[in-house]
Write an enzyme that holds these catalytic residues in place. Structure first.
Site, PDB file in Angstrom:
ATOM      1  N   GLN A 138      -4.184  -7.449 -34.491  1.00  0.00           N
ATOM      2  CA  GLN A 138      -4.568  -7.339 -36.135  1.00  0.00           C
ATOM      3  C   GLN A 138      -4.448  -8.202 -37.137  1.00  0.00           C
ATOM      4  O   GLN A 138      -5.275  -8.368 -37.917  1.00  0.00           O
ATOM      5  CB  GLN A 138      -3.681  -5.997 -36.019  1.00  0.00           C
ATOM      6  CG  GLN A 138      -4.084  -5.740 -37.649  1.00  0.00           C
ATOM      7  CD  GLN A 138      -5.340  -4.115 -37.730  1.00  0.00           C
ATOM      8  OE1 GLN A 138      -5.206  -4.451 -36.577  1.00  0.00           O
ATOM      9  NE2 GLN A 138      -5.701  -4.321 -38.544  1.00  0.00           N
ATOM     10  N   PRO A 198      -4.579   9.006  -3.371  1.00  0.00           N
ATOM     11  CA  PRO A 198      -5.469   9.779  -4.368  1.00  0.00           C
ATOM     12  C   PRO A 198      -4.384  11.365  -4.356  1.00  0.00           C
ATOM     13  O   PRO A 198      -4.352  10.912  -6.111  1.00  0.00           O
ATOM     14  CB  PRO A 198      -6.392  10.061  -3.886  1.00  0.00           C
ATOM     15  CG  PRO A 198      -6.245   9.000  -2.461  1.00  0.00           C
ATOM     16  CD  PRO A 198      -5.937   8.462  -1.895  1.00  0.00           C
ATOM     17  N   ALA A 246       0.840  -1.510  -0.102  1.00  0.00           N
ATOM     18  CA  ALA A 246       0.140   0.049   0.573  1.00  0.00           C
ATOM     19  C   ALA A 246       0.593   1.223   0.037  1.00  0.00           C
ATOM     20  O   ALA A 246       1.074   1.965   1.074  1.00  0.00           O
ATOM     21  CB  ALA A 246      -1.184  -0.633   1.526  1.00  0.00           C
ATOM     22  N   GLU A 289       3.587   0.067 -10.782  1.00  0.00           N
ATOM     23  CA  GLU A 289       5.083  -0.155 -10.079  1.00  0.00           C
ATOM     24  C   GLU A 289       5.449   0.761 -10.698  1.00  0.00           C
ATOM     25  O   GLU A 289       6.919   1.164 -11.654  1.00  0.00           O
ATOM     26  CB  GLU A 289       5.109  -1.644  -9.860  1.00  0.00           C
ATOM     27  CG  GLU A 289       4.177  -2.616  -8.681  1.00  0.00           C
ATOM     28  CD  GLU A 289       4.715  -4.011  -9.400  1.00  0.00           C
ATOM     29  OE1 GLU A 289       6.807  -4.141  -9.160  1.00  0.00           O
ATOM     30  OE2 GLU A 289       4.059  -4.713  -9.073  1.00  0.00           O
TER      31      GLU A 289
HETATM   32  N1  COS Z   1      17.138   2.301  -3.703  1.00  0.00           N
HETATM   33  C1  COS Z   1      17.661   2.772  -2.721  1.00  0.00           C
HETATM   34  N2  COS Z   1      17.229   3.861  -2.426  1.00  0.00           N
HETATM   35  C2  COS Z   1      17.047   5.038  -3.649  1.00  0.00           C
HETATM   36  C3  COS Z   1      16.099   3.947  -4.749  1.00  0.00           C
HETATM   37  C4  COS Z   1      16.468   2.812  -5.007  1.00  0.00           C
HETATM   38  N3  COS Z   1      16.182   2.165  -6.462  1.00  0.00           N
HETATM   39  N4  COS Z   1      15.515   5.634  -5.374  1.00  0.00           N
HETATM   40  C5  COS Z   1      15.793   6.841  -4.858  1.00  0.00           C
HETATM   41  N5  COS Z   1      16.754   6.783  -3.598  1.00  0.00           N
HETATM   42  C6  COS Z   1      17.262   7.402  -2.673  1.00  0.00           C
HETATM   43  C7  COS Z   1      17.990   7.964  -3.043  1.00  0.00           C
HETATM   44  O1  COS Z   1      19.234   7.749  -3.369  1.00  0.00           O
HETATM   45  C8  COS Z   1      17.314   9.102  -2.408  1.00  0.00           C
HETATM   46  O2  COS Z   1      18.520   9.195  -1.267  1.00  0.00           O
HETATM   47  P1  COS Z   1      19.826  10.295  -0.567  1.00  0.00           P
HETATM   48  O3  COS Z   1      19.297  11.350  -1.493  1.00  0.00           O
HETATM   49  O4  COS Z   1      20.075   9.829   0.469  1.00  0.00           O
HETATM   50  O5  COS Z   1      20.588  10.001  -2.030  1.00  0.00           O
HETATM   51  C9  COS Z   1      16.360   9.511  -1.747  1.00  0.00           C
HETATM   52  O6  COS Z   1      16.163   7.772  -1.984  1.00  0.00           O
HETATM   53  C10 COS Z   1      15.029  10.653  -2.445  1.00  0.00           C
HETATM   54  O7  COS Z   1      15.127   9.672  -4.416  1.00  0.00           O
HETATM   55  P2  COS Z   1      14.974  10.625  -5.298  1.00  0.00           P
HETATM   56  O8  COS Z   1      15.466  11.912  -4.913  1.00  0.00           O
HETATM   57  O9  COS Z   1      15.940   9.866  -6.833  1.00  0.00           O
HETATM   58  O10 COS Z   1      13.107  11.333  -4.911  1.00  0.00           O
HETATM   59  P3  COS Z   1      11.930  11.273  -6.421  1.00  0.00           P
HETATM   60  O11 COS Z   1      11.454  11.717  -4.967  1.00  0.00           O
HETATM   61  O12 COS Z   1      12.911  13.012  -6.675  1.00  0.00           O
HETATM   62  O13 COS Z   1      11.735  10.243  -7.107  1.00  0.00           O
HETATM   63  C11 COS Z   1      10.900   8.803  -8.494  1.00  0.00           C
HETATM   64  C12 COS Z   1      12.020   9.615  -7.645  1.00  0.00           C
HETATM   65  C13 COS Z   1       9.816   9.623  -9.715  1.00  0.00           C
HETATM   66  C14 COS Z   1      12.034   7.831  -9.105  1.00  0.00           C
HETATM   67  C15 COS Z   1      10.121   7.934  -7.635  1.00  0.00           C
HETATM   68  O14 COS Z   1       9.216   8.498  -6.506  1.00  0.00           O
HETATM   69  C16 COS Z   1       9.579   6.876  -8.407  1.00  0.00           C
HETATM   70  O15 COS Z   1       9.785   5.196  -8.527  1.00  0.00           O
HETATM   71  N6  COS Z   1       8.290   6.927  -8.464  1.00  0.00           N
HETATM   72  C17 COS Z   1       7.119   5.811  -9.246  1.00  0.00           C
HETATM   73  C18 COS Z   1       6.629   4.778  -7.869  1.00  0.00           C
HETATM   74  C19 COS Z   1       5.378   3.957  -8.675  1.00  0.00           C
HETATM   75  O16 COS Z   1       6.622   2.844  -8.869  1.00  0.00           O
HETATM   76  N7  COS Z   1       4.411   4.227  -8.036  1.00  0.00           N
HETATM   77  C20 COS Z   1       4.492   2.619  -8.033  1.00  0.00           C
HETATM   78  C21 COS Z   1       3.273   2.310  -6.229  1.00  0.00           C
HETATM   79  S1  COS Z   1       3.456   0.638  -6.808  1.00  0.00           S
HETATM   80  S2  COS Z   1       2.100   0.538  -7.630  1.00  0.00           S
END
Ligand code: COS
Length: 380
Positions: free
Chosen positions: A337, A130, A126, A364
């Site tokens: 198709q 929203p 989870a 995801e």
């Molecule tokens: N593994 C470990 N740490 C991670 C990581 C990973 N894969 N990705 C990011 N981090 C860490 C970063 O290193 C950073 O830490 P530090 O500041 O200590 O270096 C911290 O987490 C924040 O990372 P970042 O600044 O890249 O975060 P953002 O808020 O910019 O978000 C995205 C990055 C957009 C890539 C992320 O929010 C994402 O993957 N979104 C999609 C989410 C998703 O899959 N939703 C579906 C839900 S499940 S159905």
């Protein structure tokens, strides 16, 4: 007969080929299932997969701890998806829903894993809300410390297995810092007072999906998974492992579409010859086969890299998911198709693949987010 030659690629070991063979036999005998009542079908699938020992790769083996084998997860999702999308869904959720517990849980929390691996408890992840799907760091849900407890308030949405899960891995803002560094993860059993299903969500390829409401849901501090403020990193590292497996599921759907198309092209006569004799059709089949193999290479490259001990496979997993899901959509569209009217006939396998694939480009981490991830990793 689906192409199994990829199992001879150097990414795999004999145990992977043995697993694929055992799984294929189980699928042939048990799938597809009736999707009329998806809740009942998922519960039954989890129970039967568990009984057959097929859920063991989804979570940590507490008796013999070690990392999850991502190649096995991918082979399993690919194979299940080729036979029945709901079976793939049921398998996948047992892993995604417990990933944080496998990787960061305490011994007490990990006791749940014996049940989820045996198909005796269902799990869910989870994270989305929203107001925040792709932008995880912007979540609203709070977990307020109150003596020896945390009190969770807010909403989660698009929660797969929502309503039928026995346990939820829930991410909430604990406020150690603004944004990504102020989120923590919790293990919340489904019967915790205040946790209710606010809405069941219907989608084009039906599966159990819900919006959940948390009204002063009180859990002991021992329900926190990992440390305070580590929830964002926990969520991302779980997604690092399971994103490649979404690519694998897409690959399974694409392989099925290709197989169905090859069969159709050989059988169906047009202008006095099989469809397969037409160069236009051959061109489509060549594109489909190429996309399937290229997707397989990216998916199993990501899985192998993780299994070889890489601490992060953010870039590899994002590439695998992005390419495999986008290309599977194209492969399936071509299959529709070439099947003509049958391709859109309700109940036809190709029609169901067309519905099944779409959500994989969204959940995801949407394709667009994968591009952000790949670009950031490349520029860095
Ligand atoms: N593994 C470990 N740490 C991670 C990581 C990973 N894969 N990705 C990011 N981090 C860490 C970063 O290193 C950073 O830490 P530090 O500041 O200590 O270096 C911290 O987490 C924040 O990372 P970042 O600044 O890249 O975060 P953002 O808020 O910019 O978000 C995205 C990055 C957009 C890539 C992320 O929010 C994402 O993957 N979104 C999609 C989410 C998703 O899959 N939703 C579906 C839900 S499940 S159905």
């Amino acid at each position: 007969m689906p192409d199994r030659t990829f199992l001879d690629w150097p990414f795999f070991e004999q145990r992977h080929r043995d697993w694929a063979q055992k799984l294929e036999a189980w699928c042939a005998a048990n799938l597809p299932v009736d999707h009329g009542d998806v809740d009942a079908a998922c519960r039954d699938l989890v129970a039967r997969l568990g009984e057959a020992g097929l859920l063991k790769p989804t979570a940590l083996d507490t008796a013999n701890p070690g990392p999850l084998d991502v190649r096995t997860l991918c082979i399993t999702r690919e194979t299940l998806a080729r036979h029945d999308g709901l079976a793939d869904f049921a398998f996948a959720m047992q892993g995604l829903g417990t990933g944080a517990i496998s990787f960061f849980g305490t011994a007490e929390q990990q006791a749940w894993l014996d049940r989820t691996r045996a198909g005796k408890a269902l799990s869910a992840f989870a994270l989305s809300e929203p107001r925040s799907g792709s932008d995880v760091a912007n979540m609203d849900m709070t977990a307020r410390r109150d003596g020896g407890d945390y009190v969770l308030s807010g909403e989660k949405t698009w929660i797969s297995n929502g309503g039928i899960a026995d346990l939820y891995t829930v991410f909430a803002r604990t406020g150690e810092a603004p944004g990504a560094k102020g989120i923590s993860a919790f293990l919340v059993p489904a019967d915790t007072p205040g946790l209710t299903v606010a809405e069941r969500i219907e989608v084009i390829a039906p599966h159990p999906l819900a919006r959940l409401s948390f009204e002063d849901v009180r859990v002991p501090a021992s329900a926190m998974i990992g440390k305070p403020g580590e929830g964002f990193k926990i969520a991302m590292s779980v997604l690092d492992v399971f994103r490649s497996t979404v690519g694998a599921a897409a690959l399974g759907f694409a392989r099925r579409a290709l197989d169905e198309t090859v069969g159709r092209a050989a059988e169906r006569q047009l202008f006095g010859a099989p469809l397969a004799d037409l160069q236009m059709v051959q061109g489509h089949i060549a594109d489909m086969a190429l996309d399937v193999d290229a997707a397989a290479l990216l998916v199993y490259r990501a899985a192998w890299t993780k299994d070889m001990g890489a601490p992060r496979v953010t870039r590899e997993a994002a590439m695998a998911k992005l390419f495999a899901t986008d290309k599977a959509q194209e492969v399936i569209d071509k299959a529709v198709q070439i099947h003509g009217g049958d391709g859109v006939r309700r109940g036809h396998i190709v029609e169901s693949l067309y519905r099944e694939i779409r959500a994989l480009r969204i959940y995801e981490g949407a394709s667009d987010v994968q591009k952000v991830v790949i670009a950031r990793q490349t520029i860095k």
